[in-house]
Write a protein that holds these residues in place. Sequence first.
Motif, short mmCIF file in Angstrom:
data_model
loop_
_atom_site.label_atom_id
_atom_site.label_comp_id
_atom_site.label_asym_id
_atom_site.label_seq_id
_atom_site.Cartn_x
_atom_site.Cartn_y
_atom_site.Cartn_z
N LEU B 65 -14.06 -90.59 -45.27
CA LEU B 65 -13.50 -91.85 -44.81
C LEU B 65 -12.50 -92.41 -45.83
N SER B 66 -12.81 -92.24 -47.11
CA SER B 66 -11.88 -92.71 -48.14
C SER B 66 -10.56 -91.94 -48.08
N LEU B 67 -10.67 -90.63 -47.91
CA LEU B 67 -9.45 -89.82 -47.83
C LEU B 67 -8.64 -90.19 -46.59
N TYR B 68 -9.35 -90.43 -45.50
CA TYR B 68 -8.68 -90.84 -44.26
C TYR B 68 -7.93 -92.15 -44.48
N LYS B 69 -8.61 -93.10 -45.14
CA LYS B 69 -7.98 -94.40 -45.39
C LYS B 69 -6.79 -94.26 -46.34
N ALA B 70 -6.95 -93.41 -47.34
CA ALA B 70 -5.84 -93.21 -48.28
C ALA B 70 -4.62 -92.68 -47.52
N GLU B 71 -4.89 -91.76 -46.60
CA GLU B 71 -3.83 -91.18 -45.78
C GLU B 71 -3.12 -92.25 -44.95
N LYS B 72 -3.93 -93.22 -44.46
CA LYS B 72 -3.38 -94.28 -43.60
C LYS B 72 -2.96 -95.51 -44.40
N SER B 73 -2.89 -95.38 -45.71
CA SER B 73 -2.60 -96.52 -46.60
C SER B 73 -3.54 -97.69 -46.36
N GLN B 74 -4.79 -97.37 -46.06
CA GLN B 74 -5.77 -98.43 -45.80
C GLN B 74 -6.86 -98.45 -46.87
N PHE B 118 -10.99 -100.49 -64.03
CA PHE B 118 -10.93 -99.44 -63.00
C PHE B 118 -11.50 -99.96 -61.68
N ASP B 119 -11.37 -99.18 -60.62
CA ASP B 119 -11.96 -99.54 -59.33
C ASP B 119 -13.41 -99.07 -59.31
N ARG B 120 -14.30 -100.04 -59.30
CA ARG B 120 -15.71 -99.72 -59.46
C ARG B 120 -16.26 -98.90 -58.31
N MET B 198 -8.33 -87.26 -56.71
CA MET B 198 -7.56 -88.34 -56.10
C MET B 198 -7.93 -89.69 -56.75
N VAL B 199 -9.23 -89.94 -56.85
CA VAL B 199 -9.67 -91.22 -57.42
C VAL B 199 -9.19 -91.35 -58.86
N ALA B 200 -9.32 -90.27 -59.64
CA ALA B 200 -8.89 -90.33 -61.03
C ALA B 200 -7.39 -90.62 -61.11
N GLY B 207 1.95 -95.69 -67.75
CA GLY B 207 2.58 -94.41 -67.46
C GLY B 207 1.65 -93.20 -67.54
N ARG B 208 0.36 -93.43 -67.80
CA ARG B 208 -0.57 -92.30 -67.86
C ARG B 208 -1.55 -92.37 -66.70
N SER B 209 -1.90 -91.17 -66.14
CA SER B 209 -2.81 -91.13 -65.01
C SER B 209 -4.18 -90.60 -65.42
N GLY B 210 -5.18 -90.93 -64.62
CA GLY B 210 -6.51 -90.41 -64.85
C GLY B 210 -6.61 -88.96 -64.39
#
Lengths: 550, 230
Positions: B65-74, B118-120, B198-200, B207-210
């Motif tokens: 569901l999270s991946l689906y929402k990420a795809e839909k910008s939700q 971070f996003d808990r 994806m979450v990281a 300028g640095r990513s997880g």
Amino acid sequence: MAIYKKPNFQRELNLKSKKVLVVDDFLNFRLTLKNMLRSFDVIHLDDAGNGDDAIRKMAAGKYDIILCDYNLGEGKSGQQVLEEGKFRGYINYSTIFVMITAENSLEMIMGAAEYQPDDYLIKPFAKEILGNKIKQLIERKENLSAIEKSLAAENFSEALQLCDLLIKKSPRNLSEILKMKGEILLKKGAYKEAAEFYNRMLLMGNVSWVMIGRGKTALLAGQYAEAKDIFEHILEKNDKVMPAYDYLAQTLLKMNDPQAAQEVMMNAVSISPRAILRQKNLGNLAYRNEDYFTAETAYKATVAQGKHSCFKSPSDYTSLAKTMVQMDNPEAGLDVLASARQVFPEDNEAKLHVRVTESYVYKKLNRTEDAVKALNEAQKIVEDYDGSLPADLQLDLARTYIINGDDKKGSELIRRILRDNHDDNEMLDNVRLVFRETGMADEGRKIIEDVREEIFGLNNAGVKLAQDGKLAEAIAYFEEAALQLPQNKIINANTAQVLMLYMQENGSDEERLSDVKIYLDRVKKADENFKDLPLLWTMYNGLISGGDHG
Amino acid sequence: MADKMDFSDILASTLHDTKNSLGLLFNNLEDIISGCRGQKCPACMEFYKLQYEIKRLNHSFIRLLSLYKAEKSQLAFNIDYHSIREVLEDAAVQHEALLNAKGIEIEINCSSSLFWAFDRNLIAGVLDNIINNCFRYTKEKVRISSFMTNGYLVIRIEDDGPGYPSSMLFNEDSNPQFEKGIDFRTGSTGLGIYFSVMVASLHVNNGRSGFISITNGGQLNGGVFSLYLP
């Protein structure tokens, strides 16, 4: 290094003395939750299967802990239960409110900051999780209670000291305390300190409440261009930070760009349409911009979403009806007003709203007799009305007088509104719109100028007395003025100030202090962000603590 | 005829519905377990195994569901400062009863003065998945630790099991620039790694990513999962 020890919740967590309410539309889940709670020794345990029942139970007696599902099926949502509970004072800072959701949902972070739950629990969860969460929240509420008490007394300096003491201990809710510290700095009017505080925090990461706090600092300090940049930057990075839209629109209004403000709110509702206050705000902006198409859509959404919301108000209906008149559809406006009567059957203010607007719509339909009849009924309600009417309702009444041909009564009423709100730009715009609509633009400009000069003159004479050191005379003068203009924030602020100057010289006394509190509360009610308010509260608190020492 | 629905929408709403049923199942099982725990019932271990599988399913659904929402910008993405110790303890409490029942102990090693932005919810989703898997792959100890290195916060989960299979090893150099394509054909675990990556990588600061790494060895000589947050 501390090693994690297996906690035993039954022993550690005792909720015997707590009153708990469980709200969920699923009987099965309510039972499960209640079983969990009983294992923590909860005795006083109620449950509700829908939002209305929850509100009824909350009205009957205060709960210490409320566990509420977000999705309650038909009727109020969990969010609306929270909003109404806070709005009606059933939920205060000591109440623990946990929102239970089936998933990590976007809507959860969309609402207004002041209507957020203490925490979320995502279904399904085991008993240990619930116990752990409640334990953490009780600790959090305990370490915040002293700060909340000083805040309730408007004692910002003390509240800041308490924050700093706590921050040093780095408790688990550090973020919450930092957030509070920033807000208190803003309330205190310490904008320079607040800007430094937020800038420091931003070095640790792009936390949205920190960026918003930084933007609010610029907005309150009158640095509008900077505030605009900050809020736009937040939205560029993450277009779901909804409060940034609200503040950006406020900033643009300060910059005299109502068109741009409207566009910002249009973007906001397209991302998060289920937000009644935002829809209402958009409707008002569009109406003032004479974009009646947008206003109609927004007011329709407001009315629809108001069905289960404590934020519904008669003006949602009357605004929609007025907009429909502008859209050349007055009949539809009458239908909307008829439904308003059904929604607010007993409310006198609502009746007045509806009658005033009906008269306006009838007039537009050339049903002159009906228009006069409705206006007469409205007048009757005003005569019997206890207390002061909201300014926007008074303005609607004035417009209705004018279009029914009674220019004199209408403009007299507008003068009265202006006396209370002579420096409120939004109200001045609304007044100008009424004058324009009724073909009185030139006359109106003169009325506005007259009243503003009158108030400035009145105020300056009092200020001069105070500057000349005639404080006793200044007090008498301002107290009389405040009696005439009970809602004017500058008059009330100055009345409070001369009283306090007097007490600083001659010692404080209970009676004058309680008068000062009344005047300051009036200012706060009229304009929470009034620029001198922080200074006045500081004076007030100085006098109170001075009194304690002798 | 009705408009044709997007298949991903159909999947998402079905998942959502199924997840709700799963929630009820989970709670019923909780009631049963709490009833039989006191009575030293021999079936208790079997119920725990059931619970482990339900949690696994639930985590899969949350990820999907999270991946689906990420795809839909939700996707809700909400960064705040959190006490790391509290987040780790919350994660441990989630799985404690289950792991303890099998004789597995959870150890947390983290200073209580460590805070990070971070996003808990998303991070908790990553941790839950890894810790729950310990039920199957760990012998007797799971070690969760957190510390700072090179300006990153590291959250590390180590176990004393046989370690990750070589096909799952990921980013062994702990190099943030390292990117490996996810190959779903290698097994059911692809989605878990994909979600964690994806979450990281949603977490960006200065300028640095997880990023994440999956290796073997560590203090308990088993699997080592590390999450690096800027």
